[in-house]
Write a protein that holds these residues in place. Structure first.
Motif, PDB file in Angstrom:
ATOM      1  N   TRP A 159      29.942   5.189   4.583  1.00  0.00           N
ATOM      2  CA  TRP A 159      29.928   5.277   6.043  1.00  0.00           C
ATOM      3  C   TRP A 159      28.678   4.608   6.585  1.00  0.00           C
ATOM      4  N   SER A 160      28.868   3.670   7.486  1.00  0.00           N
ATOM      5  CA  SER A 160      27.734   2.923   8.031  1.00  0.00           C
ATOM      6  C   SER A 160      26.933   3.771   9.006  1.00  0.00           C
ATOM      7  N   ILE A 217      23.540   3.188   5.132  1.00  0.00           N
ATOM      8  CA  ILE A 217      24.712   4.043   5.064  1.00  0.00           C
ATOM      9  C   ILE A 217      24.252   5.497   5.018  1.00  0.00           C
ATOM     10  N   ARG A 248      22.747  -7.914   2.994  1.00  0.00           N
ATOM     11  CA  ARG A 248      24.013  -8.010   3.716  1.00  0.00           C
ATOM     12  C   ARG A 248      25.193  -7.877   2.767  1.00  0.00           C
ATOM     13  N   TYR A 290      19.002   2.818   2.863  1.00  0.00           N
ATOM     14  CA  TYR A 290      18.802   1.468   3.384  1.00  0.00           C
ATOM     15  C   TYR A 290      18.906   0.442   2.259  1.00  0.00           C
ATOM     16  N   TYR A 334      25.450  -4.256   1.488  1.00  0.00           N
ATOM     17  CA  TYR A 334      25.967  -3.394   2.554  1.00  0.00           C
ATOM     18  C   TYR A 334      27.482  -3.547   2.680  1.00  0.00           C
ATOM     19  N   GLN A 335      27.960  -4.767   2.662  1.00  0.00           N
ATOM     20  CA  GLN A 335      29.394  -5.015   2.758  1.00  0.00           C
ATOM     21  C   GLN A 335      30.128  -4.440   1.554  1.00  0.00           C
ATOM     22  N   LEU A 341      30.467  -0.627   1.945  1.00  0.00           N
ATOM     23  CA  LEU A 341      31.397  -0.284   3.022  1.00  0.00           C
ATOM     24  C   LEU A 341      32.843  -0.462   2.550  1.00  0.00           C
ATOM     25  N   PRO A 387      20.220  -2.775   7.225  1.00  0.00           N
ATOM     26  CA  PRO A 387      21.490  -2.052   7.110  1.00  0.00           C
ATOM     27  C   PRO A 387      21.337  -0.742   6.350  1.00  0.00           C
ATOM     28  N   ARG A 433      19.633   8.714   5.124  1.00  0.00           N
ATOM     29  CA  ARG A 433      20.092   7.329   5.136  1.00  0.00           C
ATOM     30  C   ARG A 433      19.713   6.627   3.844  1.00  0.00           C
ATOM     31  N   THR A 454      22.422   0.910  13.632  1.00  0.00           N
ATOM     32  CA  THR A 454      20.983   0.727  13.816  1.00  0.00           C
ATOM     33  C   THR A 454      20.733   0.061  15.161  1.00  0.00           C
TER      34      THR A 454
END
Length: 304
Positions: free
Chosen positions: A118-119, A134, A106, A143, A109-110, A113, A132, A141, A122
């Motif tokens: 670019w997310s 991008i 998490r 992950y 991923y944050q 971003l 998560p 992708r 899912t």
């Protein structure tokens, strides 16, 4: 995908030649899996088995199979919607994703971003993990996975195939070495900036080469465990080449002894390219192309 890939060169900060080995903003710790999409999973499975992989588990709700040898995991995704989207309607298999091990998925991923990644939305089914992701090259992708030790993502999303060894040994010490990515003309700086800013990659000097396919730009990722660092090789098309699509093109596999590995894989049925331009030697080897797109590159690589 990232804003770095949309910003003209004059609008970006100058590239640095190298980066500190301790710079690991995501807590990266290697590759968890590589995902292929295909509408011919049995044919791709046969190719993987000649490379020493074995099917060990099936996804609970999708047409997805997990292949493994040693510490390598390859996911074969034949779910119709996924296979059609990742291959852009082509009949040949495509590398659709790579999953990166990180300390905290998490938080990682944050972090990316906030830096322009670019997310990818899912839509997990019941009993599925929400992993998560991008956007990467060519619609692929990337992950972020933080469940990869005692309790892994496969314990939730997959069902083991009965009576199958869940930890088949690696053939001739095979391990992940890296990913080869084809990029558009003049796009090297864009992708170097993308991977450096998001993942803290280190630019490898041009005089430091690996394997027998030395073209392009090499980047090395950081990792919590030095043995889990891997390479990204960025290759721009030759002049007058028609195919300029960006994509993840092939997997690089490290082996402690290339000649021993080639002998073992040939015994399993793998054919290798033997031409004047590219041929098996102690530095590396490259397989022939299977199913129109599937290639494996061997590179001499000793674990620390």
């Amino acid at each position: 995908m990232s804003d770095f890939l949309l910003t003209p060169p004059e609008g970006r900060e100058p590239l640095q030649a190298s980066f500190s080995d301790i710079a690991n903003p995501l807590g990266l710790d290697g590759i968890e899996f590589i995902e292929y999409t295909t509408n011919k999973p049995q044919s791709l499975g046969q190719v993987l088995e000649t490379m020493g992989f074995r099917p060990v588990a099936r996804h609970r709700s999708r047409e997805v199979l997990l292949y493994r040898q040693g510490g390598l995991n390859i996911v074969v995704n034949a779910h119709p919607v996924d296979a059609m989207g990742a291959s852009h309607g082509s009949d040949v298999p495509a590398i659709a994703a790579m999953a990166l091990r990180v300390r905290d998925a998490r938080a990682a991923y944050q972090y990316v971003l906030e830096r322009g990644a670019w997310s990818v939305p899912t839509h997990p089914e019941v009993m599925e993990l929400n992993i998560p992701a991008i956007h990467g090259a060519g619609g692929s992708r990337i992950y972020f996975v933080d469940r990869y030790k005692e309790f892994s993502i496969y314990d939730v999303d997959f069902v083991p195939i009965p009576s199958v060894d869940q930890r088949p040994p690696a053939t001739a010490g095979i391990h992940f070495f890296g990913i080869v990515q084809y990029i558009g003309p003049g796009r090297s700086n864009d992708w170097i900036a993308f991977y450096n800013d998001l993942f803290g990659t280190e630019l490898i000097p041009d005089e430091q080469r690996f394997g027998i396919m030395p073209k392009g730009t090499l980047l090395r990722t950081p990792a919590l465990d030095p043995n889990q660092r891997f390479m990204l090789q960025l290759i721009e098309p030759e002049v007058n080449v028609v195919d300029v699509d960006e994509r993840l093109q092939r997997i690089g596999l490290g082996v402690p002894d290339v000649l021993v590995a080639v002998k073992a894989l040939r015994a399993l049925g793998v054919e290798f390219v033997e031409t004047e331009a590219a041929h098996t030697e102690r530095r590396g080897a490259i397989s022939k192309t299977y199913l129109g797109s599937v290639v494996f590159e061997l590179v001499h690589s000793e674990k620390e």
